[in-house]
Design a protein around this motif. Sequence first.
Motif, short mmCIF file in Angstrom:
data_model
loop_
_atom_site.label_atom_id
_atom_site.label_comp_id
_atom_site.label_asym_id
_atom_site.label_seq_id
_atom_site.Cartn_x
_atom_site.Cartn_y
_atom_site.Cartn_z
N SER A 140 0.81 -1.23 0.00
CA SER A 140 0.00 0.00 0.00
C SER A 140 0.84 1.27 0.00
O SER A 140 0.30 2.37 -0.03
N GLU A 141 2.18 1.10 0.02
CA GLU A 141 3.11 2.23 0.07
C GLU A 141 2.77 3.16 1.24
O GLU A 141 2.63 4.37 1.09
N LYS A 142 2.69 2.54 2.41
CA LYS A 142 2.47 3.27 3.65
C LYS A 142 3.80 3.41 4.40
O LYS A 142 4.61 2.47 4.44
N LYS A 143 4.01 4.54 5.03
CA LYS A 143 5.22 4.75 5.82
C LYS A 143 5.13 3.92 7.10
O LYS A 143 4.05 3.59 7.58
N MET A 144 6.32 3.59 7.64
CA MET A 144 6.39 2.87 8.90
C MET A 144 7.29 3.62 9.87
O MET A 144 8.27 4.25 9.46
N PRO A 162 8.97 1.52 3.28
CA PRO A 162 9.38 0.14 2.97
C PRO A 162 9.16 -0.22 1.50
O PRO A 162 8.07 0.00 0.96
N LEU A 163 10.19 -0.77 0.89
CA LEU A 163 10.15 -1.10 -0.54
C LEU A 163 10.25 -2.60 -0.80
O LEU A 163 9.59 -3.13 -1.69
N PHE A 164 11.13 -3.28 -0.07
CA PHE A 164 11.35 -4.71 -0.23
C PHE A 164 11.43 -5.36 1.14
O PHE A 164 11.87 -4.73 2.11
N LEU A 165 11.05 -6.64 1.19
CA LEU A 165 11.31 -7.47 2.35
C LEU A 165 12.12 -8.65 1.84
O LEU A 165 11.64 -9.43 1.01
N ILE A 166 13.37 -8.77 2.29
CA ILE A 166 14.28 -9.79 1.75
C ILE A 166 14.58 -10.84 2.82
O ILE A 166 14.92 -10.51 3.95
N TYR A 167 14.48 -12.12 2.43
CA TYR A 167 14.77 -13.21 3.33
C TYR A 167 16.16 -13.75 3.01
O TYR A 167 16.32 -14.63 2.16
N GLY A 172 16.76 -11.32 7.97
CA GLY A 172 15.75 -10.73 7.11
C GLY A 172 15.96 -9.23 7.08
O GLY A 172 16.36 -8.62 8.08
N LEU A 173 15.72 -8.63 5.92
CA LEU A 173 15.96 -7.20 5.76
C LEU A 173 14.74 -6.48 5.20
O LEU A 173 14.02 -7.03 4.38
N ILE A 174 14.55 -5.25 5.66
CA ILE A 174 13.62 -4.34 5.00
C ILE A 174 14.47 -3.33 4.23
O ILE A 174 15.33 -2.67 4.82
N VAL A 175 14.27 -3.25 2.93
CA VAL A 175 14.90 -2.21 2.13
C VAL A 175 13.93 -1.04 2.10
O VAL A 175 12.76 -1.21 1.76
N ALA A 176 14.40 0.14 2.48
CA ALA A 176 13.49 1.27 2.61
C ALA A 176 14.21 2.59 2.39
O ALA A 176 15.44 2.69 2.52
N TRP A 177 13.43 3.59 2.05
CA TRP A 177 13.93 4.96 2.06
C TRP A 177 13.81 5.46 3.50
O TRP A 177 12.75 5.38 4.12
N CYS A 178 14.93 5.96 4.05
CA CYS A 178 14.95 6.43 5.43
C CYS A 178 14.87 7.96 5.44
O CYS A 178 15.74 8.63 4.87
N GLU A 179 13.83 8.48 6.08
CA GLU A 179 13.68 9.94 6.13
C GLU A 179 14.78 10.58 6.96
O GLU A 179 15.22 11.71 6.67
N LEU A 180 15.25 9.88 8.00
CA LEU A 180 16.32 10.43 8.84
C LEU A 180 17.61 10.61 8.05
O LEU A 180 18.27 11.65 8.15
N ARG A 181 17.99 9.60 7.29
CA ARG A 181 19.25 9.64 6.52
C ARG A 181 19.06 10.20 5.11
O ARG A 181 20.04 10.43 4.41
N GLU A 182 17.81 10.34 4.70
CA GLU A 182 17.48 10.81 3.35
C GLU A 182 18.19 9.98 2.29
O GLU A 182 18.82 10.50 1.36
N ALA A 183 18.09 8.66 2.45
CA ALA A 183 18.76 7.74 1.54
C ALA A 183 18.15 6.35 1.68
O ALA A 183 17.41 6.07 2.64
N LEU A 184 18.45 5.49 0.70
CA LEU A 184 18.03 4.10 0.80
C LEU A 184 18.86 3.40 1.86
O LEU A 184 20.08 3.57 1.93
N ARG A 185 18.22 2.61 2.69
CA ARG A 185 18.90 1.90 3.75
C ARG A 185 18.35 0.48 3.87
O ARG A 185 17.25 0.16 3.41
#
Length: 227
Positions: A140-144, A162-167, A172-185
């Motif tokens: 749903s492209e909701k922020k977390m 959140p963009l990806f959930l990788i196993y 396990g990883l969440i690939v996401a845009w981080c508002e704090l770092r203003e970058a993909l993390r």
Amino acid sequence: MSRSARLFEIIQLLRNADRPILAREIAAALEISIRTVYRDIASLQAMQTPILGEPGVGYVMRKGYDLPPINLDVEEAEAISVGLSLIARTGDPGLWRSAGRAARKLHEAAPGTRRLPTSAWGIERCATVNLSEVRQAIRSEKKMAIKYCDVEGRETKRTIWPLFLIYYVDAGLIVAWCELREALRHFRLDRIARSSIQSDDFVGLGGPLVEKWEETQMAGVLPTREL
């Protein structure tokens, strides 16, 4: 086994058979009575399923018969997508190629399922993150909002897209845009102390970020121990 599941299994048995199958063989395979087999066959024939034969002779399915499309809900499609990825564990190249073809078809029908890649091995269940909630936020492209502890033990509160959930094999990883770092993390699930979906969304902004991440990361292996 439900009646609908039983009818489906009978169709599968007949489609895959290279000779007439007796009712007692179907009964043994499905662990049901012969009388139930006769009743189910009659029901399928009444529904215009092209089953030929009779008691004592055996049953066959007319060649070329295809099952009707199966309607899956979102979580069922996601489960199948992850399961297809895990076939890599078998070490069977032919099965893996077939799984890849099936996954591509599934991704065309349900594009969001391509955001659930896996490695060939599993990870421990994460008790602090509701993964169904994460997948819902991705769809749903909701922020977390998350409380995150990095590799050096520092805790921060983040708002992520959140963009990806990788196993992966060890995390396990969440690939996401981080508002704090203003970058993909990349955020390890086992380092997230708390998470929740927010009312704010990033609808329409996720696509370019997904493409950017795929271009720079998908070709390599992420060193998860260092994240």
